[in-house]
Design a protein around this motif. Structure first.
Motif, PDB file in Angstrom:
ATOM      1  N   MET A   1      28.181  11.131 -12.518  1.00  0.00           N
ATOM      2  CA  MET A   1      28.672  11.200 -13.906  1.00  0.00           C
ATOM      3  C   MET A   1      28.521  12.637 -14.435  1.00  0.00           C
ATOM      4  SD  MET A   1      29.483   8.848 -16.454  1.00  0.00           S
ATOM      5  CE  MET A   1      28.385   7.462 -16.772  1.00  0.00           C
ATOM      6  N   LYS A   2      29.624  13.129 -14.999  1.00  0.00           N
ATOM      7  CA  LYS A   2      29.618  14.500 -15.519  1.00  0.00           C
ATOM      8  C   LYS A   2      29.763  14.493 -17.043  1.00  0.00           C
ATOM      9  CE  LYS A   2      33.223  15.451 -13.080  1.00  0.00           C
ATOM     10  NZ  LYS A   2      34.459  16.152 -12.659  1.00  0.00           N
ATOM     11  N   TYR A   3      29.013  15.353 -17.706  1.00  0.00           N
ATOM     12  CA  TYR A   3      29.164  15.568 -19.146  1.00  0.00           C
ATOM     13  C   TYR A   3      29.535  17.030 -19.351  1.00  0.00           C
ATOM     14  CZ  TYR A   3      26.769  11.121 -19.490  1.00  0.00           C
ATOM     15  OH  TYR A   3      26.421   9.811 -19.362  1.00  0.00           O
ATOM     16  N   ILE A   4      30.828  17.260 -19.624  1.00  0.00           N
ATOM     17  CA  ILE A   4      31.367  18.615 -19.752  1.00  0.00           C
ATOM     18  C   ILE A   4      31.911  18.744 -21.158  1.00  0.00           C
ATOM     19  CG2 ILE A   4      33.034  20.270 -18.781  1.00  0.00           C
ATOM     20  CD1 ILE A   4      31.072  19.191 -16.701  1.00  0.00           C
ATOM     21  N   GLU A   5      31.332  19.619 -21.956  1.00  0.00           N
ATOM     22  CA  GLU A   5      31.765  19.683 -23.357  1.00  0.00           C
ATOM     23  C   GLU A   5      31.638  21.072 -23.958  1.00  0.00           C
ATOM     24  OE1 GLU A   5      30.813  15.905 -26.028  1.00  0.00           O
ATOM     25  OE2 GLU A   5      29.069  16.460 -24.804  1.00  0.00           O
ATOM     26  N   ILE A   6      32.568  21.341 -24.885  1.00  0.00           N
ATOM     27  CA  ILE A   6      32.441  22.469 -25.819  1.00  0.00           C
ATOM     28  C   ILE A   6      32.182  21.828 -27.175  1.00  0.00           C
ATOM     29  CG2 ILE A   6      33.616  24.416 -26.915  1.00  0.00           C
ATOM     30  CD1 ILE A   6      33.579  25.110 -24.098  1.00  0.00           C
ATOM     31  N   VAL A   7      31.083  22.203 -27.816  1.00  0.00           N
ATOM     32  CA  VAL A   7      30.703  21.535 -29.063  1.00  0.00           C
ATOM     33  C   VAL A   7      30.380  22.571 -30.149  1.00  0.00           C
ATOM     34  CG1 VAL A   7      29.777  19.485 -27.905  1.00  0.00           C
ATOM     35  CG2 VAL A   7      28.285  21.446 -28.330  1.00  0.00           C
ATOM     36  N   ASP A   8      30.307  22.090 -31.385  1.00  0.00           N
ATOM     37  CA  ASP A   8      29.929  22.991 -32.477  1.00  0.00           C
ATOM     38  C   ASP A   8      28.411  23.180 -32.500  1.00  0.00           C
ATOM     39  OD1 ASP A   8      32.482  23.507 -33.393  1.00  0.00           O
ATOM     40  OD2 ASP A   8      32.527  21.629 -34.520  1.00  0.00           O
ATOM     41  N   LYS A   9      27.685  22.136 -32.092  1.00  0.00           N
ATOM     42  CA  LYS A   9      26.224  22.183 -32.184  1.00  0.00           C
ATOM     43  C   LYS A   9      25.650  21.461 -30.969  1.00  0.00           C
ATOM     44  CE  LYS A   9      22.787  21.335 -35.770  1.00  0.00           C
ATOM     45  NZ  LYS A   9      22.142  22.650 -35.667  1.00  0.00           N
ATOM     46  N   ILE A  10      24.672  22.076 -30.329  1.00  0.00           N
ATOM     47  CA  ILE A  10      24.024  21.471 -29.163  1.00  0.00           C
ATOM     48  C   ILE A  10      22.906  20.554 -29.653  1.00  0.00           C
ATOM     49  CG2 ILE A  10      22.571  21.941 -27.143  1.00  0.00           C
ATOM     50  CD1 ILE A  10      24.990  23.298 -26.402  1.00  0.00           C
ATOM     51  N   ASP A  11      22.942  19.305 -29.195  1.00  0.00           N
ATOM     52  CA  ASP A  11      21.830  18.394 -29.486  1.00  0.00           C
ATOM     53  C   ASP A  11      20.987  18.293 -28.220  1.00  0.00           C
ATOM     54  OD1 ASP A  11      20.091  16.380 -29.991  1.00  0.00           O
ATOM     55  OD2 ASP A  11      21.598  14.794 -30.174  1.00  0.00           O
ATOM     56  N   THR A  12      19.838  18.973 -28.224  1.00  0.00           N
ATOM     57  CA  THR A  12      19.036  19.046 -26.999  1.00  0.00           C
ATOM     58  C   THR A  12      18.472  17.683 -26.602  1.00  0.00           C
ATOM     59  OG1 THR A  12      17.114  19.652 -28.313  1.00  0.00           O
ATOM     60  CG2 THR A  12      18.366  21.455 -27.322  1.00  0.00           C
ATOM     61  N   ALA A  13      18.314  16.780 -27.550  1.00  0.00           N
ATOM     62  CA  ALA A  13      17.695  15.488 -27.246  1.00  0.00           C
ATOM     63  C   ALA A  13      18.576  14.596 -26.379  1.00  0.00           C
ATOM     64  CB  ALA A  13      17.321  14.768 -28.536  1.00  0.00           C
ATOM     65  N   THR A  14      19.891  14.766 -26.466  1.00  0.00           N
ATOM     66  CA  THR A  14      20.766  13.864 -25.699  1.00  0.00           C
ATOM     67  C   THR A  14      20.839  14.226 -24.218  1.00  0.00           C
ATOM     68  OG1 THR A  14      22.719  15.191 -26.157  1.00  0.00           O
ATOM     69  CG2 THR A  14      22.276  13.350 -27.647  1.00  0.00           C
ATOM     70  N   ALA A  15      20.504  15.459 -23.868  1.00  0.00           N
ATOM     71  CA  ALA A  15      20.687  15.883 -22.474  1.00  0.00           C
ATOM     72  C   ALA A  15      19.887  15.002 -21.520  1.00  0.00           C
ATOM     73  CB  ALA A  15      20.287  17.349 -22.308  1.00  0.00           C
ATOM     74  N   TYR A  16      18.645  14.683 -21.880  1.00  0.00           N
ATOM     75  CA  TYR A  16      17.843  13.871 -20.973  1.00  0.00           C
ATOM     76  C   TYR A  16      18.467  12.490 -20.785  1.00  0.00           C
ATOM     77  CZ  TYR A  16      14.287  11.289 -18.636  1.00  0.00           C
ATOM     78  OH  TYR A  16      13.656  10.500 -17.711  1.00  0.00           O
ATOM     79  N   LYS A  17      18.975  11.915 -21.871  1.00  0.00           N
ATOM     80  CA  LYS A  17      19.653  10.608 -21.755  1.00  0.00           C
ATOM     81  C   LYS A  17      20.853  10.698 -20.821  1.00  0.00           C
ATOM     82  CE  LYS A  17      18.633   9.123 -26.375  1.00  0.00           C
ATOM     83  NZ  LYS A  17      19.229   9.390 -27.677  1.00  0.00           N
ATOM     84  N   ASN A  18      21.598  11.795 -20.940  1.00  0.00           N
ATOM     85  CA  ASN A  18      22.759  11.981 -20.069  1.00  0.00           C
ATOM     86  C   ASN A  18      22.354  12.046 -18.605  1.00  0.00           C
ATOM     87  OD1 ASN A  18      24.254  14.449 -22.322  1.00  0.00           O
ATOM     88  ND2 ASN A  18      24.359  12.213 -22.402  1.00  0.00           N
ATOM     89  N   LEU A  19      21.183  12.601 -18.330  1.00  0.00           N
ATOM     90  CA  LEU A  19      20.795  12.921 -16.948  1.00  0.00           C
ATOM     91  C   LEU A  19      19.936  11.859 -16.285  1.00  0.00           C
ATOM     92  CD1 LEU A  19      20.102  16.698 -17.608  1.00  0.00           C
ATOM     93  CD2 LEU A  19      21.898  15.792 -16.127  1.00  0.00           C
ATOM     94  N   SER A  20      19.369  10.971 -17.072  1.00  0.00           N
ATOM     95  CA  SER A  20      18.504   9.922 -16.534  1.00  0.00           C
ATOM     96  C   SER A  20      19.314   9.003 -15.612  1.00  0.00           C
ATOM     97  CB  SER A  20      17.926   9.140 -17.721  1.00  0.00           C
ATOM     98  OG  SER A  20      17.162   8.065 -17.265  1.00  0.00           O
ATOM     99  N   HIS A  21      18.735   8.659 -14.453  1.00  0.00           N
ATOM    100  CA  HIS A  21      19.447   7.850 -13.460  1.00  0.00           C
ATOM    101  C   HIS A  21      18.418   7.191 -12.551  1.00  0.00           C
ATOM    102  CE1 HIS A  21      21.830   6.948  -9.868  1.00  0.00           C
ATOM    103  NE2 HIS A  21      22.891   7.004 -10.633  1.00  0.00           N
ATOM    104  N   PRO A  22      18.636   5.911 -12.210  1.00  0.00           N
ATOM    105  CA  PRO A  22      17.604   5.212 -11.407  1.00  0.00           C
ATOM    106  C   PRO A  22      17.286   5.873 -10.063  1.00  0.00           C
ATOM    107  CG  PRO A  22      19.612   3.873 -11.667  1.00  0.00           C
ATOM    108  CD  PRO A  22      19.705   5.002 -12.634  1.00  0.00           C
ATOM    109  N   SER A  23      18.228   6.602  -9.494  1.00  0.00           N
ATOM    110  CA  SER A  23      17.952   7.242  -8.196  1.00  0.00           C
ATOM    111  C   SER A  23      17.491   8.682  -8.329  1.00  0.00           C
ATOM    112  CB  SER A  23      19.200   7.193  -7.314  1.00  0.00           C
ATOM    113  OG  SER A  23      19.580   5.857  -7.093  1.00  0.00           O
ATOM    114  N   SER A  24      17.230   9.133  -9.558  1.00  0.00           N
ATOM    115  CA  SER A  24      16.814  10.522  -9.765  1.00  0.00           C
ATOM    116  C   SER A  24      15.319  10.625  -9.992  1.00  0.00           C
ATOM    117  CB  SER A  24      17.557  11.123 -10.968  1.00  0.00           C
ATOM    118  OG  SER A  24      18.912  11.353 -10.642  1.00  0.00           O
ATOM    119  N   GLY A  25      14.645  11.298  -9.075  1.00  0.00           N
ATOM    120  CA  GLY A  25      13.229  11.591  -9.251  1.00  0.00           C
ATOM    121  C   GLY A  25      13.016  12.909  -9.958  1.00  0.00           C
TER     122      GLY A  25
END
Lengths: 137, 80, 137, 80
Positions: free
Chosen positions: C1-25
């Protein structure tokens, strides 16, 4: 500024706040989480225990070493204890520095050295057995 | 002399604190304590490593143990 | 899953949610932020502009390259545009993988390659002048 | 022929779109477009690099320009 903690639950959202600094152009964060499989065996949970007084002391030393070596503005070393399930974060380390080389290298040092030295023990629980990780050769 | 136990050391000894038997000679150094441990619990010989902490710091084998020290067995760590 | 965006404001809190995955240590995140000084000159703000259609295409290519090379489970490449002040995040990239070597290397690749190829332009605004960064040798 | 402008290219030309003057020969390749640009605006020679994008992809100098293409000047990028 150092944030060194043993906690019951890792809040990933606070790490960036901890690391933000007016002189930092680069912030690197590593999160370790519970994986669903180890050597093709399905993981039920991980159980972490610690010798807390000593773990905090070692984490603090590692943080100081990184701050000195890479001139960090801020550093986070935070580890969870207790029972953790698949996809839950168990450790978060982060470094904040003027440029990105330093924060990447420091962040890698923090997690590598934590795994070598900090007295925290992880038991992998599978459906039919449990194993203290790295205990035996 | 009380020794704190964690992780697999707790499983090997079957308790969370190990009291060096009163009738035996008290170990005077980290080295002597390790020797006592592996004699009483040979399972410790099978571990990848065996460290001792004195007052919550890793302690070399030649460190002298005193009555007021906080002593702990540190089996192979596996945080992260 | 890819999250590719140009945004007005970066929300640092969402990045971890985007990256969390059951097979990711391992999850590695880099945040680039506005520094207070450049070459000892006090920075008022940075202004970012982009050729959005092309930037998204290049960011997507870079993400694909990283996913292929490091077998990532998830990847984030997100850049802000507009006026940013000291301590504000301007870019966040992250990689999520089974083990930590891969996510660290991939995260570094993402930010290094973004800086080389993605059509985004940064103007440094000082009290008495402004400069397009890297425009001149 | 319209060319999109960004960053310092916008400052050099003084607009956000550059229209190749109707009376001049239209550049048929990326190379010819670059030649037109540096002749009309010598400031482009002073940049660290000068790239052209055709349909939002970096384009080699030998790429042929067609009327329907979206063309943009890509001065040195500085994201991050």
């Amino acid at each position: 500024m150092k944030y060194i903690e043993i906690v019951d639950k890792i809040d990933t959202a606070t790490a960036y706040k901890n690391l933000s600094h007016p002189s930092s152009g680069g912030i690197c964060v590593f999160v370790g989480a519970v994986r669903d499989f180890t050597n093709n065996e399905s993981v039920v949970s991980l159980e972490f225990e610690t010798y807390k007084a000593m773990a905090l002391k070692e984490m603090d030393k590692i943080a100081d070493e990184a701050v000195d070596k890479w001139q960090l503005n801020k550093v986070v070393v935070r580890h969870a204890v207790g029972v953790k399930h698949v996809e839950e974060p168990v450790v978060i380390v982060g470094a904040s520095s003027a440029h990105r080389d330093a924060c990447f290298e420091a962040c890698r040092y923090l997690i590598d050295t934590l795994k070598e030295r900090v007295p925290i023990w992880k038991k992998e629980v599978f459906s039919n057995k449990s194993v203290w990780v790295s205990a035996h050769p | 002399m009380k020794v704190l136990l964690f992780g697999i050391a707790k499983d090997i000894i079957g308790a969370s604190v190990f009291e060096v038997p009163a009738q035996s000679k008290y170990p005077s150094t980290v080295k002597e304590l390790k020797d006592v441990l592996v004699v009483l619990f040979p399972e410790f010989n099978k571990l990848s490593s065996l460290a001792i902490a004195v007052n919550s710091e890793y302690a070399d084998e030649n460190i002298i143990l005193r009555a007021e020290d906080e002593i702990a067995i540190i089996p192979p760590v596996s945080g992260g």
